[in-house]
Design an enzyme around this catalytic site. Sequence first.
Site, PDB file in Angstrom:
ATOM      1  CD  GLU A  76      21.520  24.853  31.459  1.00 43.09           C
ATOM      2  OE1 GLU A  76      21.519  25.933  31.671  1.00 43.09           O
ATOM      3  OE2 GLU A  76      21.293  23.879  32.348  1.00 43.09           O
ATOM      4  CG  HIS A  95      25.446  23.335  34.439  1.00 40.30           C
ATOM      5  ND1 HIS A  95      25.222  24.562  35.066  1.00 40.30           N
ATOM      6  CD2 HIS A  95      24.055  23.072  34.189  1.00 40.30           C
ATOM      7  CE1 HIS A  95      24.245  25.128  35.062  1.00 40.30           C
ATOM      8  NE2 HIS A  95      23.405  24.244  34.467  1.00 40.30           N
ATOM      9  CG  HIS A  97      20.323  22.721  38.291  1.00 38.91           C
ATOM     10  ND1 HIS A  97      19.475  22.256  37.424  1.00 38.91           N
ATOM     11  CD2 HIS A  97      21.163  23.561  37.362  1.00 38.91           C
ATOM     12  CE1 HIS A  97      19.457  22.548  36.127  1.00 38.91           C
ATOM     13  NE2 HIS A  97      20.487  23.409  36.141  1.00 38.91           N
ATOM     14  CG  HIS A 165      20.765  28.178  35.868  1.00 38.66           C
ATOM     15  ND1 HIS A 165      21.066  28.377  34.780  1.00 38.66           N
ATOM     16  CD2 HIS A 165      20.769  26.881  35.993  1.00 38.66           C
ATOM     17  CE1 HIS A 165      21.191  27.264  34.099  1.00 38.66           C
ATOM     18  NE2 HIS A 165      20.933  26.195  34.781  1.00 38.66           N
TER      19      HIS A 165
HETATM   20 ZN   LIG Z   1      21.453  24.299  34.406  1.00 37.00          ZN
END
Ligand SMILES: [Zn+2]
Length: 238
Positions: A76, A95, A97, A165
């Site tokens: 990602e 980024h 979760h 996500h």
């Molecule tokens: Zn992710």
Amino acid sequence: MPAAQLIADIVVANHILFDQGVVDAFGHVSVRSDENKQHYFLARNMAPSLVEAGDVLEYDFDSNAINPGDRRGYLERFIHSEIYRMRPDVMSVVHSHSPAVIPFSVSRTTLQPVYHMAGFLRDVKKYDIRTASGQMTDMLIRNHDLGVSLAAALGSAPVALMRGHGITIVGTSIKEAVCRSVYAEMNARIQIQAMGLGTPVEYLSREEAELAEKANAGQFDRPWELWQKHAEEIRRGK
Ligand SMILES: [Zn+2]
């Protein structure tokens, strides 16, 4: 700031984000290069709490690593390159979760500031990969086009909440991006608790949120030092 210092900060940021419960085995944090504004630094594909300086790679804006050797990149990584390309003001991207924010990504309840440490949550953009791509996906931002669509959804905001996500948060420094990520997780937890009390929640007004954000802007060193010390103590105890 010299590359060696930025890389040292990335290592600390990874350890803090794990210790504070924002990332687990997945999630990543990057910082824009000072020497080449079209490059950024990001760890190789590995669990954040295990990252050391030798694991940090330099990438160009197409998310190609410079001298990767046998080190593989995160799938990602396009999240980072496309946000840096679109947002010259952004110096760092996280980024994750982050578990407490996920319920807000799949419901119509808006993630918003319930306390002063999270004033930046006054502007949370929602991103739905199914709508953005027009097809079913594995939910991952695994290519350039998906990175572009996420950066477009983020626009000029600090936060993009990604359905089913996680969350992507930006900052004008790595300390700001990390602090925002920790306080977004805390705010989400507190907001769910406040909503569970069963009476209407009094959120910060937009003006209160802006004023609180300004007050916090010069304060990132304090939590960073505390969290760094705690993360290092835990790591030494292992
Ligand atoms: Zn992710």
